[in-house]
Design a protein around this motif. Structure first.
Motif, PDB file in Angstrom:
ATOM      1  N   GLY A  30       0.786  -1.231   0.000  1.00 26.15           N
ATOM      2  CA  GLY A  30       0.000   0.000   0.000  1.00 26.15           C
ATOM      3  C   GLY A  30       0.815   1.276   0.000  1.00 26.15           C
ATOM      4  N   VAL A  31       1.983   1.245   0.616  1.00 26.69           N
ATOM      5  CA  VAL A  31       2.811   2.458   0.609  1.00 26.69           C
ATOM      6  C   VAL A  31       3.346   2.733  -0.794  1.00 26.69           C
ATOM      7  CG1 VAL A  31       3.444   2.408   3.049  1.00 26.69           C
ATOM      8  CG2 VAL A  31       4.913   1.256   1.372  1.00 26.69           C
ATOM      9  N   VAL A  32       3.354   1.720  -1.644  1.00 28.27           N
ATOM     10  CA  VAL A  32       3.754   1.912  -3.042  1.00 28.27           C
ATOM     11  C   VAL A  32       2.541   2.352  -3.861  1.00 28.27           C
ATOM     12  CG1 VAL A  32       4.742   0.821  -5.090  1.00 28.27           C
ATOM     13  CG2 VAL A  32       5.588   0.197  -2.820  1.00 28.27           C
ATOM     14  N   SER A  33       1.400   1.673  -3.685  1.00 27.66           N
ATOM     15  CA  SER A  33       0.220   1.975  -4.505  1.00 27.66           C
ATOM     16  C   SER A  33      -0.357   3.361  -4.247  1.00 27.66           C
ATOM     17  CB  SER A  33      -0.865   0.909  -4.314  1.00 27.66           C
ATOM     18  OG  SER A  33      -1.432   0.964  -3.032  1.00 27.66           O
ATOM     19  N   VAL A  34      -0.017   3.956  -3.132  1.00 26.86           N
ATOM     20  CA  VAL A  34      -0.507   5.309  -2.853  1.00 26.86           C
ATOM     21  C   VAL A  34       0.234   6.349  -3.704  1.00 26.86           C
ATOM     22  CG1 VAL A  34       0.961   6.003  -0.893  1.00 26.86           C
ATOM     23  CG2 VAL A  34      -1.439   6.693  -0.949  1.00 26.86           C
ATOM     24  N   CYS A  35       1.325   5.959  -4.319  1.00 21.48           N
ATOM     25  CA  CYS A  35       2.079   6.767  -5.294  1.00 21.48           C
ATOM     26  C   CYS A  35       2.785   7.984  -4.715  1.00 21.48           C
ATOM     27  CB  CYS A  35       1.198   7.209  -6.459  1.00 21.48           C
ATOM     28  SG  CYS A  35       0.703   5.856  -7.507  1.00 21.48           S
TER      29      CYS A  35
END
Length: 183
Positions: A30-35
């Protein structure tokens, strides 16, 4: 950008397989997908000669400040949007996953996730006081991107559903810019 696309694929896979990740699995993706990192990196473009190859390498090296910013963005986004997102086909957010993993109520999950946001802000503040391999305007840019997420998601989702508060804020920025130019 490749990491963001891969993280979206992971979320789509979880959804299609009916897989419920643990809170930690979700946060890792999720820390990646939040961009947030992508937004920080692209925000450096156009800053002029102060931004060097080393500046981008610093962002990509994932220093503590960037990691803290990503966690803040992910948790604030999830806390502001999880009710709406659960009304449609979507993977569980950090709120639901925290509740499930730790056996707590929704309010207790909010409280704990909010404490995590405060902890990450403290980490960012500490990093701002340290000597870094990049110039201060780049550090300030990271700080400002994180502040922007605070504005978007503090009490409700002002990113996905622009309300009166955000409209008034934007109008006040334009007024301030106009007033400063008139001086």
């Amino acid at each position: 950008m490749k990491k963001q696309i891969q993280s979206y694929f992971v979320e789509a896979k979880w959804l299609n397989q009916g897989y419920i990740p643990t809170f930690d699995e979700y946060m890792s993706n999720g820390v990646v997908s939040v961009c947030c990192s992508l937004l920080i990196a692209t925000s450096l473009v156009g800053m002029g000669d102060i931004v060097t190859k080393e500046s981008f390498q610093w962002v990509l090296s994932h220093p503590k400040m960037i990691g803290a910013s990503e966690i803040i963005c992910r948790l604030m986004d999830d806390m502001a949007t999880h009710k709406f997102e659960q009304k449609r086909v979507h993977i569980p957010s950090s709120v639901e996953l925290y509740m499930k993993q730790y056996g707590v109520s929704k309010q207790e999950a909010y409280d704990e996730l909010s404490k995590q946001v405060v902890k990450e802000w403290k980490d960012i503040n500490q990093e701002c006081l340290k000597s870094t391999p990049v110039p201060m305007p780049i550090i300030t840019r990271v700080l400002n991107v994180t502040r922007m997420m605070n504005i978007f998601y503090k009490d409700e989702d002002e990113f996905g559903y622009v309300g009166k508060r955000m409209k008034d804020l934007i109008a006040s920025w334009f007024y301030l810019c106009y007033a400063m130019c008139a001086i």
